[in-house]
Structures are given as structure tokens and as C-alpha cells.
Scaffold this active site. Structure first.
Site, PDB file in Angstrom:
ATOM      1  N   LYS A   1       0.877  -1.178   0.000  1.00 58.43           N
ATOM      2  CA  LYS A   1       0.000   0.000   0.000  1.00 58.43           C
ATOM      3  C   LYS A   1       0.911   1.224   0.000  1.00 58.43           C
ATOM      4  O   LYS A   1       1.963   1.224   0.651  1.00 58.43           O
ATOM      5  CB  LYS A   1      -0.887   0.001   1.244  1.00 58.43           C
ATOM      6  CG  LYS A   1      -1.703   1.281   1.449  1.00 58.43           C
ATOM      7  CD  LYS A   1      -2.741   1.517   0.352  1.00 58.43           C
ATOM      8  CE  LYS A   1      -3.440   2.881   0.517  1.00 58.43           C
ATOM      9  NZ  LYS A   1      -4.311   3.180  -0.644  1.00 58.43           N
TER      10      LYS A   1
ATOM     11  N   CYS B   1      -2.526   9.709  -6.559  1.00 54.20           N
ATOM     12  CA  CYS B   1      -3.617   9.430  -5.618  1.00 54.20           C
ATOM     13  C   CYS B   1      -4.742  10.445  -5.816  1.00 54.20           C
ATOM     14  O   CYS B   1      -4.515  11.635  -5.692  1.00 54.20           O
ATOM     15  CB  CYS B   1      -3.153   9.483  -4.176  1.00 54.20           C
ATOM     16  SG  CYS B   1      -4.586   9.288  -3.089  1.00 54.20           S
TER      17      CYS B   1
HETATM   18  O1  RRO Z   1      -5.855   5.483  -0.861  1.00 57.38           O
HETATM   19  C1  RRO Z   1      -6.524   5.858  -1.848  1.00 57.38           C
HETATM   20  O2  RRO Z   1      -7.600   6.488  -1.722  1.00 57.38           O
HETATM   21  C2  RRO Z   1      -6.079   5.608  -3.223  1.00 57.38           C
HETATM   22  C3  RRO Z   1      -4.796   5.836  -3.668  1.00 57.38           C
HETATM   23 BR1  RRO Z   1      -3.411   6.383  -2.537  1.00 57.38          BR
HETATM   24  C4  RRO Z   1      -4.479   5.642  -5.037  1.00 57.38           C
HETATM   25  O3  RRO Z   1      -3.362   5.840  -5.510  1.00 57.38           O
HETATM   26  N1  RRO Z   1      -5.484   5.229  -5.860  1.00 57.38           N
HETATM   27  C5  RRO Z   1      -6.737   5.019  -5.416  1.00 57.38           C
HETATM   28  O4  RRO Z   1      -7.626   4.663  -6.219  1.00 57.38           O
HETATM   29  N2  RRO Z   1      -7.026   5.196  -4.095  1.00 57.38           N
END
Ligand code: RRO
Length: 312
Positions: free
Chosen positions: A45, A131
Site C-alpha cells: 500500500k 492518488c
Molecule cells: O488510498 C486511496 O484512496 C487511493 C490511492 Br493512494 C491511489 O493511488 N489510488 C486510489 O484509487 N485510491
């Protein structure tokens, strides 16, 4: 004998399929499950410097044709993932894993990358420039000036193998402009694509996730054509030293085959892994191998990037 083995950033992997960052990679328990599945490797993650709770729930929903999320970058913090990766370097020294990271500001990104640079970590690093879900923070990679600045600063001190996770682009001029930036740097891969940002799904006159009034990143079947277009557009433009990781809409061996045909050297599975669990890697690997055998291909290099266009 058909092989789905691949190479990325100079490292060898016995399978070109793996998880996409964000899915099945929040805790060491989840990472172990991917590591011990048929996947070639895992990515963590996306880590920030400190632990983050993320956005309020419900913040993820499976949809008939994919998923929507506004997780808000929940993660255990850099040290948690680094400690685990360093432990694995001792217990599984022959394998290579990927650390995803980004700061909440350029300063924090540099602080994180300097810690990684100074550490004993020997794997690949994926810098998440895409993100879509932290309220008030636009996606870095949609701001080309900010992207060029951060990459210039990063490569003034960072020497480990680094790739970048990109959002989907939707205009040919943007593929050209982004490429002109990326080709200036010793990036080892670009990963196309993160979720299509800020979609809206409605059920019974109501949104289905709580953060941001229901707006969230789309994944799964909805996004495969966009993902393939991004993989192929960057494959056609980037200097050959920069490899492509293909992510978006992979549910079957045929989907993985198409990503490779568009130029991907590694293929990541997000929404479908969330829906099916780590046993999916065995299924999709078998489907990809069967398709390759049917077509007479023995390795992914036999067809990687060889997408045909229509001639007169
Ligand atoms: O954590 C998120 O809301 C998230 C991230 Br960091 C990302 O790069 N892509 C996404 O769809 N959700």
C-alpha cells in the site's frame, strides 16, 4: 513449456502478474498472502511517513463492472513496510518486492525517499504520483510543472531503482507532454494506470461511498480500454530503458495478454483481486499460459508490444 516470467528494472520475476498497490497490501498478513500466492511479487500500500487512518467508511464499494474508492491513503506508515521488506530480504533474498510511497507534500516525499535511499532496501520503489482521493490535494501527475520539479529534485539524490504510478491521461497531447518530462530522467518504469479519478456511482438516489460526497476512483472493467491506451501510448513514446507496468481492468488471462500486447512488462491486478482474493493469481496465470500455448508463444517477450494496427 510456456513461461510468464519477466524482468523489471533489472530484476527477474517468475511471474508477470502481481497485485496493484492498494489491494491486498495494507498489512503484513495481506502481503504474505500475495507473496505466497502464484503472483511474481507484491507492491505495498502506498506509504506516507506516518500512519494514516484514511477517509471515513464506507470508502470502497465493489460494483457490477468494477469498483469505486475514496480510501484517502490509509496506511501503516513507512517504517512498518520497510521493516517487513528488510526482513524479507533476509528470508527470501532471491526475490524482489516493490515499495509504494508518496508524501503529503513535496517535502514529505523527499524525506521519505531520503530514508529509503539511506536504508538497506534493495528492491524497487514506486512513487505514487496519482492518488485521487486526499481532499484538497490534486493528483501530482495532472500538474506537469509540479511533476517535472519533483522528479528533478528526486533524481538529484535518489539512486535506487524508481518507477512512477500514473493516472490515466485522455489526450494525445498529454501523452506527448508527459513523455517529454519522463524521458529526461532515469525512471525504471511507469505504471499505467491508477484508478480513473472522481467517478460517481448512484444507487437508490444516493451515492455509495461517504467521502467527498460520493466521488471516487474507478477500477475494474470500466477502465480497461483507458488502461490499455495509456500502456500503449507510453510504450510507443518512452525511451526503451523505461519499462511499462500495466494496471487496469485485468480479470482474465486475455486481459493480461492484452496489456502485454500493448507493451507491459508486468501486469497488476486491483479490483479483481479485491473481489476474488489471492487465488486469482493461479487462475489468471493458467488462463494466460493457455492463451499463449494456443498462439504458439513461449515467453511474454514473443508478443510484448506487438499490437497490430489496421493497414490500408
Ligand atoms: O488510498 C486511496 O484512496 C487511493 C490511492 Br493512494 C491511489 O493511488 N489510488 C486510489 O484509487 N485510491
Amino acid at each position: 513449456m510456456v513461461s510468464t516470467a519477466t524482468r523489471l528494472g533489472g530484476f527477474a520475476f517468475d511471474n508477470c502478474l502481481m497485485n496493484a498497490a492498494g489491494v491486498w497490501c495494507m498489512t503484513t498478513e495481506e502481503l504474505e498472502a500475495v507473496k505466497d500466492s502464484a503472483a511474481g511479487t507484491f507492491v505495498t500500500k502506498t506509504a506516507t511517513l506516518a500512519y494514516r487512518e484514511g477517509n471515513p467508511e464506507p470508502r470502497y464499494r465493489n460494483l457490477p463492472l468494477g469498483s469505486i474508492n475514496s480510501m484517502g491513503l490509509p496506511n501503516q506508515g513507512l517504517d512498518y513496510y520497510m521493516d517487513y521488506l528488510l526482513e524479507l530480504q533476509g528470508s527470501e533474498p532471491e526475490r524482489t518486492f516493490i515499495l509504494s510511497l508518496v508524501g503529503l507534500s513535496p517535502d514529505e516525499t523527499h524525506e521519505i525517499l531520503k530514508k529509503v535511499e539511506a536504508s538497506d532496501f534493495k528492491g524497487l520503489i514506486e512513487l505514487n504520483l496519482s492518488c485521487p482521493n486526499v481532499p484538497g490535494k490534486p493528483q501530482i501527475a495532472y500538474d506537469f510543472e509540479a511533476t517535472e520539479t519533483i522528479l528533478r529534485e528526486v533524481f538529484s539524490y535518489f539512486t535506487k531503482p524508481l518507477g512512477i504510478k500514473l493516472p490515466p491521461y485522455f489526450d494525445i497531447v498529454h501523452f506527448d507532454q508527459a513523455t517529454a518530462i519522463f524521458n529526461q530522467f532515469p525512471i525504471v518504469f511507469v505504471n499505467c494506470v491508477n484508478s480513473i479519478g472522481n467517478g460517481l456511482y448512484i444507487e437508490d438516489e444516493q451515492v455509495v461511498i461517504k467521502p467527498k460526497g460520493g466521488f471516487g476512483g474507478l477500477g475494474g472493467e470500466y477502465i480497461k480500454p483507458t488502461a490499455l491506451a495509456n500502456v500503449h501510448a507510453f510504450y510507443q513514446r518512452l525511451k526503451p530503458e523505461i519499462q511499462i507496468v500495466g494496471t487496469g481492468g485485468v480479470l482474465t488471462g486475455r486481459d493480461a495478454f492484452e496489456h502485454i500486447l500493448c507493451g507491459a512488462s508486468m501486469v497488476q491486478i486491483g479490483t479483481a483481486l479485491q473481489k476474488e482474493g489471492p487465488a486469482i493469481f493461479e487462475r489468471i496465470t493458467a488462463e494466460l499460459q493457455a492463451l499463449m500455448a494456443e498462439k504458439g508463444y513461449e515467453t511474454i517477450e514473443d508478443f510484448r508490444g506487438k499490437l497490430q494496427t489496421i493497414r490500408d
